[in-house]
Design a protein around this motif. Structure first.
Motif, PDB file in Angstrom:
ATOM      1  N   PRO A  15       0.834  -1.201   0.000  1.00 54.03           N
ATOM      2  CA  PRO A  15       0.000   0.000   0.000  1.00 54.03           C
ATOM      3  C   PRO A  15       0.874   1.258   0.000  1.00 54.03           C
ATOM      4  N   GLU A  16       0.364   2.320  -0.587  1.00 51.28           N
ATOM      5  CA  GLU A  16       1.047   3.610  -0.552  1.00 51.28           C
ATOM      6  C   GLU A  16       0.435   4.415   0.593  1.00 51.28           C
ATOM      7  N   VAL A  17       1.202   4.650   1.626  1.00 52.13           N
ATOM      8  CA  VAL A  17       0.670   5.241   2.857  1.00 52.13           C
ATOM      9  C   VAL A  17       1.218   6.655   3.070  1.00 52.13           C
ATOM     10  N   LYS A  18       0.300   7.577   3.335  1.00 53.51           N
ATOM     11  CA  LYS A  18       0.670   8.948   3.687  1.00 53.51           C
ATOM     12  C   LYS A  18       0.049   9.265   5.042  1.00 53.51           C
ATOM     13  N   GLY A  19       0.885   9.696   6.000  1.00 58.56           N
ATOM     14  CA  GLY A  19       0.378  10.021   7.316  1.00 58.56           C
ATOM     15  C   GLY A  19       0.777   8.988   8.356  1.00 58.56           C
ATOM     16  N   ARG A  20       0.329   9.183   9.563  1.00 60.33           N
ATOM     17  CA  ARG A  20       0.693   8.325  10.705  1.00 60.33           C
ATOM     18  C   ARG A  20       0.123   6.917  10.556  1.00 60.33           C
ATOM     19  N   ILE A  21       0.903   5.935  10.992  1.00 61.86           N
ATOM     20  CA  ILE A  21       0.407   4.550  10.973  1.00 61.86           C
ATOM     21  C   ILE A  21       0.181   4.020  12.392  1.00 61.86           C
ATOM     22  N   ASP A  22       0.408   4.880  13.391  1.00 62.82           N
ATOM     23  CA  ASP A  22       0.236   4.433  14.781  1.00 62.82           C
ATOM     24  C   ASP A  22      -1.153   4.792  15.320  1.00 62.82           C
ATOM     25  N   ARG A  23      -2.131   4.857  14.431  1.00 58.39           N
ATOM     26  CA  ARG A  23      -3.480   5.239  14.846  1.00 58.39           C
ATOM     27  C   ARG A  23      -4.258   4.028  15.358  1.00 58.39           C
ATOM     28  N   ASP A  50     -19.826   6.547  -5.843  1.00 62.20           N
ATOM     29  CA  ASP A  50     -18.387   6.328  -5.636  1.00 62.20           C
ATOM     30  C   ASP A  50     -18.019   6.803  -4.234  1.00 62.20           C
ATOM     31  N   GLY A  51     -17.519   5.874  -3.422  1.00 61.87           N
ATOM     32  CA  GLY A  51     -17.158   6.197  -2.048  1.00 61.87           C
ATOM     33  C   GLY A  51     -16.103   7.276  -1.927  1.00 61.87           C
ATOM     34  N   HIS A  52     -15.297   7.468  -2.983  1.00 66.38           N
ATOM     35  CA  HIS A  52     -14.277   8.517  -2.938  1.00 66.38           C
ATOM     36  C   HIS A  52     -14.904   9.904  -2.807  1.00 66.38           C
ATOM     37  N   ASP A  53     -16.137  10.042  -3.300  1.00 69.16           N
ATOM     38  CA  ASP A  53     -16.834  11.334  -3.213  1.00 69.16           C
ATOM     39  C   ASP A  53     -17.224  11.681  -1.772  1.00 69.16           C
ATOM     40  N   PHE A  54     -17.144  10.692  -0.887  1.00 69.96           N
ATOM     41  CA  PHE A  54     -17.566  10.904   0.499  1.00 69.96           C
ATOM     42  C   PHE A  54     -16.387  10.833   1.483  1.00 69.96           C
ATOM     43  N   ALA A  55     -15.183  10.753   0.925  1.00 66.92           N
ATOM     44  CA  ALA A  55     -13.995  10.631   1.780  1.00 66.92           C
ATOM     45  C   ALA A  55     -13.820  11.854   2.675  1.00 66.92           C
ATOM     46  N   ALA A  56     -14.012  13.035   2.113  1.00 65.12           N
ATOM     47  CA  ALA A  56     -13.850  14.258   2.906  1.00 65.12           C
ATOM     48  C   ALA A  56     -14.894  14.324   4.014  1.00 65.12           C
ATOM     49  N   GLU A  57     -16.114  13.907   3.707  1.00 67.33           N
ATOM     50  CA  GLU A  57     -17.169  13.884   4.729  1.00 67.33           C
ATOM     51  C   GLU A  57     -16.799  12.913   5.845  1.00 67.33           C
ATOM     52  N   ILE A  68      -8.169   4.250  -0.253  1.00 66.67           N
ATOM     53  CA  ILE A  68      -8.609   4.787  -1.541  1.00 66.67           C
ATOM     54  C   ILE A  68      -7.964   4.022  -2.699  1.00 66.67           C
ATOM     55  N   GLU A  69      -8.561   4.160  -3.889  1.00 62.91           N
ATOM     56  CA  GLU A  69      -7.959   3.644  -5.123  1.00 62.91           C
ATOM     57  C   GLU A  69      -7.402   4.782  -5.964  1.00 62.91           C
ATOM     58  N   LYS A  70      -8.011   5.966  -5.814  1.00 62.14           N
ATOM     59  CA  LYS A  70      -7.585   7.129  -6.601  1.00 62.14           C
ATOM     60  C   LYS A  70      -7.453   8.330  -5.670  1.00 62.14           C
ATOM     61  N   ASP A  71      -6.686   9.294  -6.089  1.00 61.71           N
ATOM     62  CA  ASP A  71      -6.401  10.463  -5.251  1.00 61.71           C
ATOM     63  C   ASP A  71      -7.669  11.260  -4.941  1.00 61.71           C
ATOM     64  N   VAL A  72      -7.740  11.755  -3.712  1.00 60.28           N
ATOM     65  CA  VAL A  72      -8.839  12.624  -3.272  1.00 60.28           C
ATOM     66  C   VAL A  72      -8.194  13.931  -2.814  1.00 60.28           C
ATOM     67  N   PRO A  73      -8.203  14.969  -3.668  1.00 62.42           N
ATOM     68  CA  PRO A  73      -7.481  16.217  -3.370  1.00 62.42           C
ATOM     69  C   PRO A  73      -7.890  16.868  -2.056  1.00 62.42           C
ATOM     70  N   GLU A  74      -9.140  16.666  -1.631  1.00 65.88           N
ATOM     71  CA  GLU A  74      -9.614  17.331  -0.407  1.00 65.88           C
ATOM     72  C   GLU A  74      -8.965  16.789   0.859  1.00 65.88           C
ATOM     73  N   LEU A  75      -8.352  15.609   0.762  1.00 65.12           N
ATOM     74  CA  LEU A  75      -7.767  14.985   1.950  1.00 65.12           C
ATOM     75  C   LEU A  75      -6.344  15.460   2.192  1.00 65.12           C
ATOM     76  N   SER A  76      -5.982  15.597   3.466  1.00 66.79           N
ATOM     77  CA  SER A  76      -4.622  15.971   3.851  1.00 66.79           C
ATOM     78  C   SER A  76      -4.056  14.929   4.800  1.00 66.79           C
ATOM     79  N   ALA A  77      -2.849  14.464   4.512  1.00 65.79           N
ATOM     80  CA  ALA A  77      -2.204  13.462   5.368  1.00 65.79           C
ATOM     81  C   ALA A  77      -1.866  14.013   6.745  1.00 65.79           C
ATOM     82  N   ASN A  78      -1.967  15.342   6.912  1.00 65.20           N
ATOM     83  CA  ASN A  78      -1.753  15.940   8.231  1.00 65.20           C
ATOM     84  C   ASN A  78      -2.928  15.649   9.168  1.00 65.20           C
ATOM     85  N   ASP A  79      -4.113  15.422   8.561  1.00 62.40           N
ATOM     86  CA  ASP A  79      -5.338  15.233   9.354  1.00 62.40           C
ATOM     87  C   ASP A  79      -5.789  13.775   9.421  1.00 62.40           C
ATOM     88  N   ILE A  80      -5.497  13.029   8.372  1.00 60.85           N
ATOM     89  CA  ILE A  80      -6.014  11.667   8.266  1.00 60.85           C
ATOM     90  C   ILE A  80      -4.988  10.818   7.519  1.00 60.85           C
TER      91      ILE A  80
END
Length: 504
Positions: A15-23, A50-57, A68-80
């Motif tokens: 997997p390609e992981v961005k952000g903390r893994i100790d959650r 498409d569930g990607h449309d609800f990732a930010a929610e 995810i399978e495709k990038d979701v621009p609204e998401l930030s690895a600082n938050d999630i």
């Protein structure tokens, strides 16, 4: 159930992981409406949503990680934490059973697949195992049962999250056996990921779901998947058995996939379990089952040749799990009915009203031939076909209804997004063709409104007639284009009869 995200990530391939893994992951879901703080949210692409449309929610609701399978621009690895994979559904199927501690490895699991008979067979097995003193769970079309606790259902086989959560509840409740209806959809879509079956049952295979599978060959392969899984070499439990209907031509294919022991059953062929001296009556059925144990004589409160097969399947499963023949017999002779399966509606009328779930050509033919055996008067058939489903079966079912019925009223089932009149036109083609071919002039009518159709049928009925209302069985709703309404064939029939009795 609580897991560390780092543990879960080890189950995935690169997997390609961005952000903390100790959650800390406290729950999992693919429905953004169910997200709570601490959730791992799976973004699943679908035909309509498409569930990607609800990732930010999901992130706003408190999800701590998202797959995810495709990038979701609204998401930030600082938050999630963002976990990108090639197939988010496959990732969900790998993670979820582990998250719930593999409950399907802790229970004895009995899976029943086939076009018809799954529901009755699961209820028969449940009755036998409970008679033998076991705590039993059941997952199927009508309801989910955790011992005596009743849960509502959405699909014949729930999605992987709902299923694993339910199985985990069963383990926590001290349940020993989980009996499941396993649909072909569930096998193809791998909703049963993480389930290790101990007994697999094949009831029969006839035309259904070709809108999904496209060919009979693919449909057969989907059913056979249960027996391939049953026979896997990496099992964590011992004592696997396949219970297969050898009277059905597809039975040989199921047996070919079964490298574990097979208990065959049949009426017309040689098998490990056979039914002889079969006597089907309006009030029940009696027959003998021959097996390695000798002969089991049964007098049952359920009727129809299809139920003889269902009983044979249940007996095979019970014997595979070591239940004594005398316990099997005692349980079966106590069994009365399954909601919406050849269910008699008693409201003081002088004719019979039977409600059945039959919604396939084979299912309809089974209940009609049974009604024919029992009838002393006319058979009045009320039925329809579901919308957004296999269109090819509609004229076939129309032909069967007019072949076996004396009066046929074609009506709406669950039309869904289709126009009821279009569905009924497809059915009418088969009715007309059969009438021409048979050279008969039986009465039939097309009444789109199901309540009006049932009313008409009941008002036409006379002493000793049988009114068969087919298609919806236990369902208490009707799915229309814009909405779903309350609708229960049994209740409607009672209301019509009561009104007739009041009005004389």
């Amino acid at each position: 159930m609580v897991k560390n995200l780092e543990q879960l990530l080890k189950l995935l391939m690169q997997p390609e992981v961005k952000g903390r893994i100790d959650r800390t992951i406290e729950t999992v879901t693919h429905d953004s409406r169910k997200v709570i703080p601490g959730t791992l949210f799976f973004c699943l692409p679908g035909a309509h949503v498409d569930g990607h449309d609800f990732a930010a929610e999901a992130a706003r609701r408190g999800a701590v990680a998202v797959v995810i399978e495709k990038d979701v621009p609204e998401l930030s690895a600082n938050d999630i934490t963002i976990v990108k994979v090639s197939d988010s559904r496959a990732a969900m199927q790998a993670i979820v059973p582990y998250f719930f501690d593999y409950p399907g490895h802790k229970l004895r699991m009995i899976g029943v697949t086939g076009t018809n008979g799954k529901t009755t067979t699961t209820y028969l097995i449940r009755t036998i195992l409970r008679e033998a003193g076991h705590k039993v769970g059941l997952i199927g079309t009508i309801q989910t049962l955790i011992d005596d606790k009743v849960l509502p259902v959405k699909n014949t086989t729930p999605d992987v999250i709902e299923l694993q959560q339910t199985l985990a509840e069963m383990v926590a409740a001290g349940v020993e056996y989980a009996i499941m209806e396993v649909s072909s959809h569930a096998l193809v879509l791998n909703r049963v990921a993480g389930c290790e079956f101990d007994v697999g049952i094949f009831t029969n295979m006839t035309q259904d779901h070709l809108d999904f599978h496209q060919t009979v060959e693919k449909y057969t392969e989907a059913k056979a998947e249960l027996f391939r899984r049953l026979s896997q070499s990496n099992s964590t439990k011992k004592g696997k058995t396949a219970v297969i209907n050898f009277d059905d031509n597809a039975g040989a294919i199921m047996a070919k996939y079964s490298t574990c022991p097979v208990i065959s059953y049949a009426i017309n062929k040689d098998a490990a379990l056979t039914a002889t001296n079969v006597d089907v009556k309006a009030t029940g059925a009696s027959f003998d089952i021959k097996g390695s144990f000798g002969i089991m004589k049964l007098n049952l409160a359920i009727t129809g040749m299809f139920n003889v097969y269902n009983v044979l399947a249940a007996v095979g499963a019970a014997l595979a799990e070591g239940v004594k023949p005398e316990t099997v017999k005692k349980a079966l002779e106590k069994f009365t009915s399954v909601p919406g399966r050849f269910e008699l509606v008693q409201a003081g009328q002088s004719f019979s009203v039977i409600v059945d779930y039959a919604h396939t050509p084979d299912g309809l033919e089974n209940v009609l031939t049974t009604a024919k055996q029992l009838a002393k008067g006319k058979i009045i058939v009320v039925f329809g076909c579901g919308g957004d489903r296999d269109r090819t079966k509609r004229p076939i079912m129309g032909g069967l209804a007019i072949k076996y019925g004396d009066i046929v009223i074609a009506t709406s089932d669950n039309p869904r997004s289709e126009e009821p009149e279009k569905i009924l036109a497809d059915i009418e083609v088969g009715i007309k063709e059969t009438l021409v071919k048979d050279g008969t002039s039986k009465m039939y009518e097309v009444i789109p409104d199901r309540r009006q159709a049932i009313t008409k049928a009941i008002k036409l009925a006379e002493l000793q007639d049988i009114v068969l209302i087919a298609g919806k069985g236990h369902e208490t709703y009707q799915i229309l284009k814009e909405r779903t309404i309350d609708f229960d064939d049994r209740q409607v029939a009672r209301e019509v009869i009561k009104e007739m009795n009041v009005n004389g």
